[in-house]
Design a protein around this motif. Structure first.
Motif, PDB file in Angstrom:
ATOM      1  N   LYS A 175     -14.483  21.628  14.483  1.00 27.77           N
ATOM      2  CA  LYS A 175     -14.338  23.185  14.655  1.00 27.77           C
ATOM      3  C   LYS A 175     -13.613  23.719  13.391  1.00 27.77           C
ATOM      4  CE  LYS A 175     -13.376  23.031  19.954  1.00 27.77           C
ATOM      5  NZ  LYS A 175     -12.487  23.412  20.959  1.00 27.77           N
ATOM      6  N   LYS A 176     -12.720  22.879  13.154  1.00 26.98           N
ATOM      7  CA  LYS A 176     -12.195  23.483  11.562  1.00 26.98           C
ATOM      8  C   LYS A 176     -13.194  23.401  10.502  1.00 26.98           C
ATOM      9  CE  LYS A 176      -7.513  21.984  13.087  1.00 26.98           C
ATOM     10  NZ  LYS A 176      -6.428  21.130  13.105  1.00 26.98           N
ATOM     11  N   GLN A 191     -25.617  23.665   0.996  1.00 31.28           N
ATOM     12  CA  GLN A 191     -24.936  23.807  -0.048  1.00 31.28           C
ATOM     13  C   GLN A 191     -23.604  22.923   0.188  1.00 31.28           C
ATOM     14  OE1 GLN A 191     -22.320  27.234  -1.120  1.00 31.28           O
ATOM     15  NE2 GLN A 191     -23.237  28.278   0.449  1.00 31.28           N
ATOM     16  N   HIS A 192     -23.544  22.561   1.342  1.00 34.83           N
ATOM     17  CA  HIS A 192     -22.092  21.740   1.747  1.00 34.83           C
ATOM     18  C   HIS A 192     -22.810  20.272   1.998  1.00 34.83           C
ATOM     19  CE1 HIS A 192     -20.087  25.564   1.967  1.00 34.83           C
ATOM     20  NE2 HIS A 192     -20.982  26.105   2.766  1.00 34.83           N
ATOM     21  N   ASP A 193     -22.090  19.436   1.854  1.00 31.77           N
ATOM     22  CA  ASP A 193     -22.149  17.930   2.181  1.00 31.77           C
ATOM     23  C   ASP A 193     -22.024  17.824   3.752  1.00 31.77           C
ATOM     24  OD1 ASP A 193     -22.404  15.367   2.565  1.00 31.77           O
ATOM     25  OD2 ASP A 193     -21.528  14.637   0.510  1.00 31.77           O
ATOM     26  N   PRO A 194     -23.132  17.281   4.389  1.00 29.87           N
ATOM     27  CA  PRO A 194     -22.618  17.247   5.629  1.00 29.87           C
ATOM     28  C   PRO A 194     -22.173  15.910   6.456  1.00 29.87           C
ATOM     29  CG  PRO A 194     -25.038  16.599   5.241  1.00 29.87           C
ATOM     30  CD  PRO A 194     -24.394  17.057   4.098  1.00 29.87           C
ATOM     31  N   LYS A 195     -21.684  15.150   5.232  1.00 29.85           N
ATOM     32  CA  LYS A 195     -21.004  13.812   5.798  1.00 29.85           C
ATOM     33  C   LYS A 195     -19.807  13.967   6.159  1.00 29.85           C
ATOM     34  CE  LYS A 195     -23.182  10.729   2.043  1.00 29.85           C
ATOM     35  NZ  LYS A 195     -22.709  10.104   0.823  1.00 29.85           N
ATOM     36  N   THR A 196     -19.040  14.881   6.080  1.00 30.02           N
ATOM     37  CA  THR A 196     -17.614  15.269   6.721  1.00 30.02           C
ATOM     38  C   THR A 196     -17.803  15.377   7.953  1.00 30.02           C
ATOM     39  OG1 THR A 196     -17.525  17.404   5.712  1.00 30.02           O
ATOM     40  CG2 THR A 196     -16.398  15.488   4.272  1.00 30.02           C
ATOM     41  N   GLU A 238     -24.544  18.061  19.709  1.00 28.45           N
ATOM     42  CA  GLU A 238     -23.395  18.067  21.039  1.00 28.45           C
ATOM     43  C   GLU A 238     -22.258  18.755  20.644  1.00 28.45           C
ATOM     44  OE1 GLU A 238     -23.330  16.950  24.234  1.00 28.45           O
ATOM     45  OE2 GLU A 238     -25.592  16.950  23.922  1.00 28.45           O
ATOM     46  N   ARG A 239     -21.832  18.644  19.345  1.00 28.11           N
ATOM     47  CA  ARG A 239     -20.503  19.283  18.744  1.00 28.11           C
ATOM     48  C   ARG A 239     -20.569  20.670  18.764  1.00 28.11           C
ATOM     49  NH1 ARG A 239     -18.996  14.872  14.135  1.00 28.11           N
ATOM     50  NH2 ARG A 239     -18.916  13.082  15.556  1.00 28.11           N
ATOM     51  N   SER A 268     -16.783  13.679  11.594  1.00 30.63           N
ATOM     52  CA  SER A 268     -15.349  14.165  12.220  1.00 30.63           C
ATOM     53  C   SER A 268     -15.507  14.166  13.861  1.00 30.63           C
ATOM     54  CB  SER A 268     -15.397  15.714  11.991  1.00 30.63           C
ATOM     55  OG  SER A 268     -16.605  16.314  12.450  1.00 30.63           O
ATOM     56  N   ASN A 269     -14.493  14.231  14.454  1.00 31.14           N
ATOM     57  CA  ASN A 269     -14.340  14.374  15.995  1.00 31.14           C
ATOM     58  C   ASN A 269     -14.661  15.943  16.326  1.00 31.14           C
ATOM     59  OD1 ASN A 269     -11.710  15.575  15.605  1.00 31.14           O
ATOM     60  ND2 ASN A 269     -10.921  13.668  15.788  1.00 31.14           N
TER      61      ASN A 269
END
Length: 502
Positions: free
Chosen positions: A279-280, A264-269, A332-333, A273-274
């Protein structure tokens, strides 16, 4: 194909491992009754069954509510047929033998994944048996019933309370769907009802059953998640079923535990991200899918039938799944985030709540020599011989656990020094009024007072009042016993009952 259906009656419902913990943990509860029946692939009961009770361990303080529910008195718990070690030995022996009879045997209970399984693991571990005998195949009719209701609610009747919560308690499901109930909160009776529920679920919608029962086999569940870029996952939040459309990113540090992202969330952000931003951003977007806990998963093509995915649409969901599925950068993240969280958890862990019996997976830490000696320990008949072998255990956790076990089973066998060692440790655990992950004497006394007040307000029968008075007398006796620095080994069974109650 066969099933081992089982249920336990225990010393309580568990409690929070720490004051900040979200859920209650039943890990420290003792098994007082086991009920188990082997059924064939069509859920027909065989003649292989188990119905045994155990005496209360000296080192375990029960919750009075558990006795009020089962209508068993504290006296009955002290004079049961088997000691705790004997009961756990019987369970271990039967479960192992039944598993050998069929290579794909699944262990099944109702609410077993969150309650009975951890109780069994801890009881096996604290009696020095391999805690993971139910692996790799296990199912939970609570999950399976929720799965059928999520996919085809017309096929199962459930109770919805005044708050709108969807209730899947075994006795209510049985009553609403015409299934037999012999005697609620008796282990063997609950097992028979669970078998009837499993048969009902499988026959009422065979196609749905095929989907939701897939992950009762861990290997099939892993294969499904690794092959499908998107799938539906049944969750249960605040009393209501929620179906989520997920895509697997990668396996976690634990085998069979997968990181997945809610589509349901757009994974682009997330992709842009770093590590610190990730994490946020990841909060509420990620989901654990633990395959060996019988998660209910089914085809992602049905996501369009549920909110908010029907508004997002199939095409966009497929696009997001392709971006997320097995994405190495995201994996990895997740890996770094999991390591950081584990370090934070270890730093914040209270030293007061770390005990040798804390986690059953410590059994895997025991060196081969200790495990060889543990096998010898179990093969010997007399506690004197067992104690001689126990003294050879080198791992500090194994060493304390076995001495605590002998303190409960045959305290007179211990040397004076070892008896004092365990007695003093149990005094500090059970008498001192501070938070512990298990029930303490002050807590149990408080529970008794609360139950007395509730019964007076509701005008319930005198039988419960007598049960609570006896229970309180037992607690007072145990408080004095563990506070006595010159205490001697306790008697067992009827002799102990006479000593406490006259």
């Amino acid at each position: 194909m066969s099933y081992i259906f089982y249920d336990f009656e225990t010393t309580g419902k568990g409690k929070k491992a720490s004051p900040k913990a979200f859920n209650q943990s039943p890990n420290w509860e003792q098994i007082l009754q086991v009920g188990a029946i082997v059924a064939d692939g069509k859920f027909n009961q065989t003649n292989k069954s188990l119905d045994k009770r155990a005496r209360l361990r000296t080192s375990i303080i029960p919750q009075p509510g558990a006795f009020l529910i089962t209508q068993k008195t504290i006296k009955e718990a002290l004079i049961a047929e088997h000691s705790s070690y004997e009961l756990i030995s019987i369970i271990n022996q039967h479960f192992q033998e039944w598993k050998k009879d069929s290579p794909n045997t699944s262990f099944v209970g109702h609410n077993s994944v969150e309650f009975d399984e951890p109780v069994l693991e801890n009881n096996l571990f604290t009696n020095l048996f391999n805690p993971y005998i139910t692996r790799p195949n296990r199912g939970d009719t609570l999950n399976l019933a929720r799965g059928l209701y999520a996919i085809n609610p017309s096929k199962i009747n459930i109770h919805i309370n005044e708050k709108g919560s969807q209730i899947f308690r075994l006795e209510l499901l049985a009553e609403l769907n015409g299934l037999p109930v012999e005697m609620a909160h008796d282990a063997l009776s609950d097992v028979r009802t669970t078998i009837s529920l499993a048969k009902f679920l499988s026959e009422n919608d065979p196609d749905v059953w095929k989907e939701i029962s897939l992950t009762m086999n861990t290997e099939k569940g892993i294969e499904y998640i690794k092959k499908n870029s998107g799938f539906c996952y049944v969750n249960y939040f605040f009393g209501k079923i929620k179906v989520q459309a997920l895509s697997m990113v990668g396996e976690s540090l634990y085998n069979g535990w997968f990181h997945a992202i809610d589509l349901q969330h757009d994974p682009k952000t997330l992709l842009e991200s770093n590590n610190e931003e990730f994490k946020k951003l990841i909060k509420k977007k990620d989901r654990w899918v633990i395959v060996n806990k019988n998660p209910i998963i089914f085809s992602g093509k049905f996501a369009k039938n549920y909110e908010p995915y029907k508004e997002i649409g199939t095409d966009l969901l497929n696009q997001r799944a392709k971006m997320v599925f097995k994405n190495k950068s995201l994996a990895e993240r997740f890996k770094y985030m999991q390591i950081d969280r584990q370090l934070e958890k270890e730093e914040q862990a209270s030293q007061d709540n770390i005990f040798p019996e804390d986690k059953a997976n410590a059994y895997l830490e025991f060196p081969k020599q200790d495990k060889d000696n543990i096998n010898i320990f179990h093969s010997l008949k007399s506690w004197k011989e067992k104690y001689e072998v126990a003294l050879k255990l080198n791992h500090p956790k194994a060493s304390f656990i076995v001495k605590r076990l002998i303190f409960d089973e045959s305290p007179e066998t211990l040397t004076d020094d070892d008896f004092r060692l365990v007695h003093r440790e149990l005094h500090d655990r059970l008498v001192i009024n501070q938070h512990r992950p298990f029930t303490t004497i002050p807590e149990s006394m408080s529970y008794v007072d609360t139950e007395f007040s509730r019964i007076e307000d509701t005008g319930e029968n005198k039988e419960k009042i007598l049960m609570l008075k006896d229970f309180n007398k037992y607690l007072i006796f145990m408080e004095k016993y563990f506070s006595d620095k010159k205490a001697k080994p306790l008697k067992q069974g009827t002799e102990l009952v006479k000593q406490i109650f006259g």
